[in-house]
Design a protein around this motif. Structure first.
Motif, PDB file in Angstrom:
ATOM      1  N   ALA A  98       0.717  -1.536   0.200  1.00 55.71           N
ATOM      2  CA  ALA A  98       0.018   0.309  -0.283  1.00 55.71           C
ATOM      3  C   ALA A  98       0.710   0.951  -0.411  1.00 55.71           C
ATOM      4  N   LEU A  99       1.312   1.061   0.382  1.00 56.25           N
ATOM      5  CA  LEU A  99       2.827   2.326   0.721  1.00 56.25           C
ATOM      6  C   LEU A  99       3.537   2.628  -0.188  1.00 56.25           C
ATOM      7  N   ARG A 100       3.642   1.585  -1.462  1.00 56.81           N
ATOM      8  CA  ARG A 100       4.598   1.893  -2.514  1.00 56.81           C
ATOM      9  C   ARG A 100       6.132   1.496  -1.972  1.00 56.81           C
ATOM     10  N   VAL A 101       6.345   0.723  -1.490  1.00 56.95           N
ATOM     11  CA  VAL A 101       7.993   0.244  -0.987  1.00 56.95           C
ATOM     12  C   VAL A 101       7.921  -1.186  -1.442  1.00 56.95           C
ATOM     13  N   ASP A 102       8.574  -1.329  -2.298  1.00 57.40           N
ATOM     14  CA  ASP A 102       9.329  -1.909  -3.237  1.00 57.40           C
ATOM     15  C   ASP A 102      10.005  -3.485  -2.053  1.00 57.40           C
ATOM     16  N   TRP A 103       9.199  -4.380  -1.765  1.00 58.89           N
ATOM     17  CA  TRP A 103       9.719  -5.680  -1.298  1.00 58.89           C
ATOM     18  C   TRP A 103       9.220  -6.931  -1.402  1.00 58.89           C
ATOM     19  N   PRO A 104      10.289  -7.506  -3.008  1.00 58.93           N
ATOM     20  CA  PRO A 104      10.022  -8.684  -3.517  1.00 58.93           C
ATOM     21  C   PRO A 104      10.029  -9.497  -2.830  1.00 58.93           C
ATOM     22  N   HIS A 105       9.305 -10.976  -3.072  1.00 59.88           N
ATOM     23  CA  HIS A 105       8.970 -12.225  -2.181  1.00 59.88           C
ATOM     24  C   HIS A 105      10.649 -12.503  -1.893  1.00 59.88           C
ATOM     25  N   HIS A 106      11.693 -12.983  -2.936  1.00 50.87           N
ATOM     26  CA  HIS A 106      12.691 -13.520  -2.222  1.00 50.87           C
ATOM     27  C   HIS A 106      13.587 -12.568  -1.056  1.00 50.87           C
ATOM     28  N   VAL A 107      13.072 -11.264  -1.465  1.00 51.87           N
ATOM     29  CA  VAL A 107      14.365 -10.693  -0.523  1.00 51.87           C
ATOM     30  C   VAL A 107      13.383 -10.531   1.085  1.00 51.87           C
ATOM     31  N   PRO A 108      14.751 -11.126   2.262  1.00 49.96           N
ATOM     32  CA  PRO A 108      14.457 -11.077   3.451  1.00 49.96           C
ATOM     33  C   PRO A 108      14.476  -9.751   4.216  1.00 49.96           C
ATOM     34  N   TYR A 109      12.826  -9.862   5.070  1.00 54.99           N
ATOM     35  CA  TYR A 109      12.658  -8.478   5.745  1.00 54.99           C
ATOM     36  C   TYR A 109      13.725  -7.360   5.907  1.00 54.99           C
ATOM     37  N   ALA A 110      14.613  -8.140   6.820  1.00 55.13           N
ATOM     38  CA  ALA A 110      15.871  -7.029   7.156  1.00 55.13           C
ATOM     39  C   ALA A 110      16.457  -6.752   6.329  1.00 55.13           C
ATOM     40  N   ALA A 127      -5.056   8.453   2.797  1.00 54.35           N
ATOM     41  CA  ALA A 127      -4.679   7.616   3.958  1.00 54.35           C
ATOM     42  C   ALA A 127      -4.312   5.725   3.603  1.00 54.35           C
ATOM     43  N   TYR A 128      -3.672   5.469   4.315  1.00 53.61           N
ATOM     44  CA  TYR A 128      -3.236   3.817   4.053  1.00 53.61           C
ATOM     45  C   TYR A 128      -3.578   3.134   5.264  1.00 53.61           C
ATOM     46  N   VAL A 129      -4.343   1.624   5.140  1.00 50.98           N
ATOM     47  CA  VAL A 129      -5.248   1.199   6.070  1.00 50.98           C
ATOM     48  C   VAL A 129      -3.951   0.557   6.220  1.00 50.98           C
ATOM     49  N   ASP A 181     -13.631  -6.621  15.086  1.00 56.99           N
ATOM     50  CA  ASP A 181     -14.232  -5.794  14.283  1.00 56.99           C
ATOM     51  C   ASP A 181     -12.987  -5.623  13.278  1.00 56.99           C
ATOM     52  N   PRO A 182     -13.574  -5.929  11.706  1.00 55.48           N
ATOM     53  CA  PRO A 182     -12.395  -5.527  10.681  1.00 55.48           C
ATOM     54  C   PRO A 182     -13.426  -4.623  10.230  1.00 55.48           C
ATOM     55  N   SER A 183     -14.427  -3.841  10.455  1.00 55.35           N
ATOM     56  CA  SER A 183     -14.840  -2.900   9.589  1.00 55.35           C
ATOM     57  C   SER A 183     -13.172  -1.294  10.479  1.00 55.35           C
ATOM     58  N   ALA A 184     -13.190  -1.609  11.374  1.00 55.91           N
ATOM     59  CA  ALA A 184     -12.374  -0.515  12.437  1.00 55.91           C
ATOM     60  C   ALA A 184     -10.441  -1.104  12.492  1.00 55.91           C
ATOM     61  N   GLY A 185      -9.941  -0.563  12.512  1.00 59.54           N
ATOM     62  CA  GLY A 185      -8.466   0.272  12.996  1.00 59.54           C
ATOM     63  C   GLY A 185      -7.462   1.276  12.654  1.00 59.54           C
ATOM     64  N   THR A 186      -6.839   0.824  11.721  1.00 60.09           N
ATOM     65  CA  THR A 186      -5.940   2.381  12.128  1.00 60.09           C
ATOM     66  C   THR A 186      -5.485   2.576  10.780  1.00 60.09           C
ATOM     67  N   VAL A 187      -5.480   3.676  10.196  1.00 62.28           N
ATOM     68  CA  VAL A 187      -4.984   4.387   8.814  1.00 62.28           C
ATOM     69  C   VAL A 187      -3.778   5.925   9.252  1.00 62.28           C
ATOM     70  N   HIS A 188      -2.446   5.393   8.309  1.00 62.10           N
ATOM     71  CA  HIS A 188      -1.345   6.218   8.180  1.00 62.10           C
ATOM     72  C   HIS A 188      -2.024   7.269   7.346  1.00 62.10           C
ATOM     73  N   LEU A 189      -1.650   8.651   7.394  1.00 65.53           N
ATOM     74  CA  LEU A 189      -2.087   9.722   6.776  1.00 65.53           C
ATOM     75  C   LEU A 189      -1.235   9.620   6.000  1.00 65.53           C
ATOM     76  N   ARG A 190      -1.283  10.003   4.599  1.00 67.51           N
ATOM     77  CA  ARG A 190      -0.320  10.625   3.702  1.00 67.51           C
ATOM     78  C   ARG A 190       0.367  12.149   3.709  1.00 67.51           C
TER      79      ARG A 190
END
Length: 491
Positions: A284-296, A422-424, A431-440
């Protein structure tokens, strides 16, 4: 891990400052120190116990802290050696000023940590000690737990030990000044080595699979007669300095593990579900994270100067939930013993003016280096420390969250009804209709509720501000109906 760092710069006299003062009154927080604790602190400041301290005032120590800091826990002196480096790391010896089992000690156990607000703090120890007699202020001789850690040419630890010593800092530096001097090539070798050693330790962290989150600091800044929120990316010098603290904490944990008695900072490996949720946020945040790349590896590629990367770094703290303190004795290491983000044994030992557990970690390591058993007062307190620190950490988290919520609510006052991109970043399980958003824009994270459909975790969303202002103490958003929504702008 705190939700995020928040600093007030020049807005303390506005209505926000008054709201923060009211918040400190409303929360169930430690108040003034008891008179007997203040009396002990004053006596300790006048006559600390220096009987076991060697003289190390010949070493030209320096401190690196934010400009306004006066509770200075650490000082350093770095040397290049024929086959590597030597790190002298002095930790304020608060134990020289208080009596185990006394009123001051009891109050420290009740508080457990210093509590930080954007414009103030509630200290663990009276300021006559934490910002005066025990602080490693420049030009003053102070008792310290003095670590000497030898590294090879690749930055690996080859020897480590700690002793009590008298030290004297020659200079109080700040991160921006240090960065300028190192970048310009004008730093003398003890300071210039911060970059060399820091980078080597970052490479070692990468090799062992560790992760350091260079979290952006959220600043309250004045703009056109008003104020707003902005992110400040950490400087490389801050990361290099943090690597020295990590180095010392790892050395301390290893010493305690070798002697069979200690207290560790532990963190279990994040479950797969948490990583999957974070991947959706990255998308959602347009951060490139290929599946073969570790989180670190993804974390190390992020640039906190970019808004979407800063937002993702803040979400990465969700993988650090579950950290705690675990005491052990008789050689039985806890399970898990390792801190997953450090990827090694680790303990907190470098901030005793601000964190109770660090004083005990220092005592355990001093005894281990001397080949002695821990003092009895340390052994007696050890079993209760994890619970005390858990409560203190919980209280600090409450202060952090309440402060950030209040600041964000105050900054959006008068904008109820406006639409934001915003980004969810989180959805509640119950309650999946509630949560947290991050404003741009602005740099705000808030709760969202009031919709009829499940929130799209990890996706962009148009939201409407439904509640704000200091009286509300938190912002609240609602999803905009699809037929009235407009596309979110790209980060």
């Amino acid at each position: 891990m705190p939700r995020r760092h928040l600093r007030m710069t020049g807005a303390a006299d506005c209505s926000l400052g008054a709201a923060l003062r009211a918040l400190r009154t409303e929360l169930d927080l430690p108040g003034a120190f008891p008179p007997e604790a203040l009396a002990e602190a004053a006596e300790g400041a006048r006559a600390p116990d220096l009987s076991a301290h060697e003289d190390a005032t010949d070493l030209p120590f320096l401190t690196i802290d934010p400009p306004a800091s006066t509770d200075l826990d650490q000082a350093m002196h770095l040397e290049r050696r024929p086959h590597g480096f030597r790190v002298h790391y002095a930790i304020a010896d608060i134990a020289a000023y208080l009596r185990p089992g006394g009123a001051l000690d009891a109050e420290a156990h009740r508080r457990a940590t210093t509590l930080y607000f954007p414009d103030d703090r509630i200290p663990l120890h009276p300021t006559v000690l934490s910002e005066g007699a025990a602080s490693l202020l420049p030009g003053a001789t102070r008792p310290a737990a003095l670590w000497r850690i030898d590294l090879d040419g690749d930055g690996l630890t080859v020897a480590a030990g700690v002793r009590r010593a008298l030290v004297r800092s020659r200079a109080k530096l700040d991160y921006a000044g240090v960065q300028r001097r190192i970048d310009a090539g004008t730093a003398e070798e003890p300071l210039a080595l911060l970059r060399d050693i820091g980078r080597l330790r970052e490479e070692q962290e990468l090799a062992r699979g560790g992760i350091s989150l260079d979290l952006p600091e959220q600043e309250i800044v004045q703009r056109d007669g008003s104020y707003g929120l902005a992110y400040r990316a950490p400087l490389p010098a801050e990361s290099w300095n943090a690597q020295l603290s990590l180095l010392t904490g790892m050395a301390a944990a290893r010493l305690m593990a070798d002697t069979g008695t200690g207290i560790l900072r532990t963190l279990p490996i994040a479950p797969d579900g948490a990583v999957a949720r974070l991947r959706r946020s990255a998308h959602a945040l347009r951060v490139d994270w290929p599946h073969h790349v570790p989180y670190a590896e993804v974390v190390r590629s992020l640039d906190p100067e970019k808004g979407n990367h800063a937002a993702f770094l803040l979400e990465c703290t969700t993988l650090l939930r579950g950290a705690g303190y675990t005491a052990f004795a008789d050689g039985e290491l806890p399970e898990p013993a390792v801190h997953a983000a450090v990827a090694d044994l680790y303990t907190h030992c470098t901030a005793p003016l601000r964190r109770l557990v660090d004083r005990y970690a220092s005592e355990l390591c001093l005894a281990a280096t001397a080949g002695k058993g821990p003092p009895e007062w340390v052994r007696e307190a050890l079993p209760a420390l994890p619970k005390e620190m858990a409560e203190g950490t919980r209280r600090a988290g409450t202060v952090e969250r309440a402060s950030v919520d209040l600041v964000e609510a105050a900054l959006l006052e008068g904008r109820v009804g406006e639409l934001f991109d915003a980004y969810v970043v989180d959805v509640e399980d119950r309650d999946p209709s509630a949560g947290t958003v991050h404003l741009r824009e602005p740099a705000i994270v808030g709760r969202i509720e009031g919709g009829t459909a499940p929130l799209p975790l990890g996706e962009r969303l148009r939201v409407r501000l439904t509640r704000a202002g200091p009286a509300s103490k938190a912002v609240l958003f609602a999803p905009v109906r699809e037929e009235t929504a407009t596309p979110a702008r790209e980060p």
